[in-house]
Design a protein around this motif. Structure first.
Motif, short mmCIF file in Angstrom:
data_model
loop_
_atom_site.label_atom_id
_atom_site.label_comp_id
_atom_site.label_asym_id
_atom_site.label_seq_id
_atom_site.Cartn_x
_atom_site.Cartn_y
_atom_site.Cartn_z
N PHE A 178 0.86 -1.18 0.00
CA PHE A 178 0.00 0.00 0.00
C PHE A 178 0.90 1.24 0.00
N CYS A 179 1.44 1.55 -1.18
CA CYS A 179 2.44 2.60 -1.32
C CYS A 179 2.54 3.00 -2.80
N HIS A 180 3.18 4.11 -3.05
CA HIS A 180 3.54 4.49 -4.40
C HIS A 180 4.86 3.81 -4.75
N VAL A 181 5.00 3.38 -5.99
CA VAL A 181 6.29 2.91 -6.50
C VAL A 181 6.91 4.04 -7.31
N GLN A 182 8.06 4.51 -6.83
CA GLN A 182 8.75 5.62 -7.48
C GLN A 182 9.91 5.07 -8.30
N LEU A 183 9.99 5.46 -9.56
CA LEU A 183 11.10 5.08 -10.42
C LEU A 183 12.02 6.29 -10.59
N TYR A 184 13.32 6.06 -10.54
CA TYR A 184 14.26 7.17 -10.59
C TYR A 184 15.61 6.68 -11.14
N LYS A 185 16.50 7.60 -11.43
CA LYS A 185 17.86 7.27 -11.87
C LYS A 185 18.77 7.31 -10.65
N ASP A 186 19.43 6.17 -10.35
CA ASP A 186 20.26 6.10 -9.14
C ASP A 186 21.65 6.69 -9.39
N GLU A 187 22.51 6.61 -8.39
CA GLU A 187 23.84 7.22 -8.48
C GLU A 187 24.72 6.55 -9.53
#
Length: 577
Positions: free
Chosen positions: A533-542
């Motif tokens: 029960f959460c948002h899944v956030q996609l991002y560019k990592d280090e």
């Protein structure tokens, strides 16, 4: 205006990318709030006929009008329709500003249907509330927006495709690199604030027709905003919550329950029986549609042949003159007459679209992304089920906040080395003598999406698809363009590839099923509220790689009771035994 080597640099205060629905509203609002600010609207086509509303719109799907609904009721409805995974503050902000926006558009000359008393003629389609407001003359909306742009002296730059966003050494957005779609001129637009209004990512999946541009969404909406936001470091959210819609078989347009439903039309199976109580688009509605197709009771149809002649004429007047006026010609060619035949429907290709589902670049109730100075509105931003009116409202919100942000900022410094590298990368396909044509490259991406990522989702299939898509990154140095138009397509194809990779990564990360057909995960068939029960956030990592993480759902501002939470799971009509 200055030069960087042979690259023209244009300096402005607020840059709005995308001239469809949200973009013009953002630009107009920014200029109205601060007439001294320089505001540019950048559009890769021509703003007079661009975006998803290029040929108009047949109605508002989410009008929150006093006497028919309250902002609190609407916020509940969207929370329920989206299985609870929403930023309620963002939905409520839209709902509270909805009626003011309708009145503004009305004053500008947009015609909304009214009853005999002069009140807005609101119809019911949603499962719970009443929010649909017809626009029988909605074909002129782009003309009205264009006049407002001219009146407010917004600088419009047509035929330039934004390819990459820029940011300064402090991580604040600083404009974009764009390329001319007719002359391949690379320019830099340096800005103190940027508003992304680039629409849905509608070219991820391949339509059943196999035609690259025969998509449910406006085919110019290829996911370029999603890709640019990702590369500049913004988080994206809900990308596993695909957009999948009911559409007319072999026609790239919706069956339009929003128009036909209030007048007595409905979705039926091959026997002519209605099998769902509500034609409002949601993941669960699409799951019931899919199940009916698989049950042996298909195909599924839009049923209008039981309606009175004057009712059918009213439906034809709206559907065949607004938004997709080719619809009437399509039916004529097929010999489809609403009076005598049900019209076959099908399931659309997948895409990202907050307007119809809940996937996009993460924004809060102020339209802010996770990158300072970068704002997002419309179908590419994450406020769910926002449709055209939501694009207008968040365009207004972003325009207000972006011009305020810009007023407190000095001219940003540019990373010259990055700009020159990007210039060479962007123009590379044009400088090759031979290679892979953009249409072949894109077709392969989208065929892989259909083969491996289309629901029902299976881990092994998605894993294969992800690897095949990653392998295609090695083909990018071989993309070949013969002219500036094909260069546009080559850039779009790379944005499409980014979106396909995002769809796979996010889908495999959320290990449960949710939103009906949108994220029907065979390996994890149950909804798991304890862990997901959460948002899944996609991002560019280090390491410059795609990664996902969980973001807790913010505390609700409008509480739901237990009965309401499952309302959208109970829409199948039960047979009488």
């Amino acid at each position: 205006m200055t030069q960087l080597h042979d690259i023209t640099i244009k300096d402005i205060d607020v840059l709005v990318i995308g001239g469809g629905t949200a973009g013009p509203m953002a630009a107009i609002t920014a200029k109205e709030k601060d007439p001294k600010a320089t505001v540019m609207l950048l559009e890769k086509a021509n703003v007079k006929r661009s975006g998803a509303i290029s040929m108009g719109m047949d109605g508002l799907n989410n009008a929150v009008i006093p006497g028919h609904a309250t902002p609190e009721q609407y916020t509940k409805e969207i929370t329920i329709a989206n299985d609870g995974i929403v930023l309620q503050k963002g939905v409520l902000e839209y709902a509270e500003r909805s009626f003011d926006m309708i009145q503004k558009l009305d004053k500008w000359g947009v015609y909304f249907q009214k009853d005999e008393t002069g009140e807005y003629d609101v119809k019911k389609v949603h499962h719970l509330g009443t929010y649909v407001l017809p626009m029988p003359e909605g074909h002129n909306i782009k003309k009205i927006l264009y006049r407002r742009l001219r009146r407010n002296r917004v600088e419009v730059e047509n035929r330039y495709q934004a390819v990459r966003l820029l940011k300064d050494s402090e991580g604040i957005v600083s404009g974009c690199i764009a390329v001319g779609t007719r002359d391949a001129e690379v320019i830099v637009i340096r800005a103190k604030a940027v508003v992304l209004c680039t629409g849905a990512a509608g070219r991820i999946g391949l339509p059943a027709s196999g035609y690259l541009y025969g998509t449910y969404e406006n085919p110019t909406n290829c996911g370029d905003g999603h890709s640019m936001a990702y590369h500049v470091g913004a988080e994206l959210s809900g990308l596993e919550c695909y957009q999948i819609n009911p559409l007319l078989k072999d026609y790239n347009g919706p069956a339009c329950a929003y128009v036909t439903g209030p007048l007595g039309g409905y979705t039926a199976n091959a026997n002519g029986d209605r099998f769902i109580e509500c034609d409002y688009w949601s993941g669960q509605m699409m799951m019931e549609f899919y199940n009916e197709l698989q049950s042996g009771n298909g195909p599924v149809f839009l049923k209008l042949d039981h309606l009175a002649e004057e009712t059918i004429q009213e439906i034809e007047q709206v559907l065949h003159t607004n938004e997709r006026p080719s619809r009437g010609r399509f039916h004529d060619g097929r010999g489809n007459d609403y009076r005598t035949k049900m019209v076959e429907m099908h399931i659309s290709e997948i895409g990202f679209c907050a307007g119809h589902s809940a996937s996009g670049v993460w924004v809060n109730e102020k339209g802010e992304t996770t990158v300072p100075g970068l704002y997002g509105a419309g179908d590419m931003a994450s406020i769910p089920h926002s449709y055209m009116l939501g694009a207008f409202v968040y365009g207004e919100i972003c325009g207000e906040n972006a011009v305020t942000f810009a007023s407190d900022r000095t001219v940003p410094q540019l990373d010259e080395e990055f700009i020159l590298q990007e210039r060479d990368r962007i123009l590379a396909p044009l400088r090759r003598d031979d290679g892979i044509p953009p249409n072949q490259f894109e077709y392969k991406i989208r065929r892989l999406v259909n083969d491996y990522l289309q629901p029902p989702k299976i881990t092994r299939k998605m894993d294969i698809g992800l690897q095949r898509l990653k392998d295609m990154q090695q083909d990018i140095p071989y993309l070949y363009a013969r002219d500036p138009h094909e260069l546009l397509r080559a850039n779009e194809a790379q944005h499409v590839l980014d979106c396909a990779l995002m769809a796979a990564q996010a889908s495999m990360y959320r290990q449960e099923s949710r939103w009906g057909l949108y994220h029907h995960y065979v390996d994890h068939p149950e909804t798991n509220n304890e862990d997901w029960f959460c948002h899944v956030q996609l991002y560019k990592d280090e390491q410059e790689q795609m990664a996902c993480k969980k973001r807790p759902v913010d505390p609700y501002v409008i509480e739901l009771d237990e009965e309401e939470k499952t309302a959208y799971q109970r829409m199948r009509i039960q047979k009488v035994s």
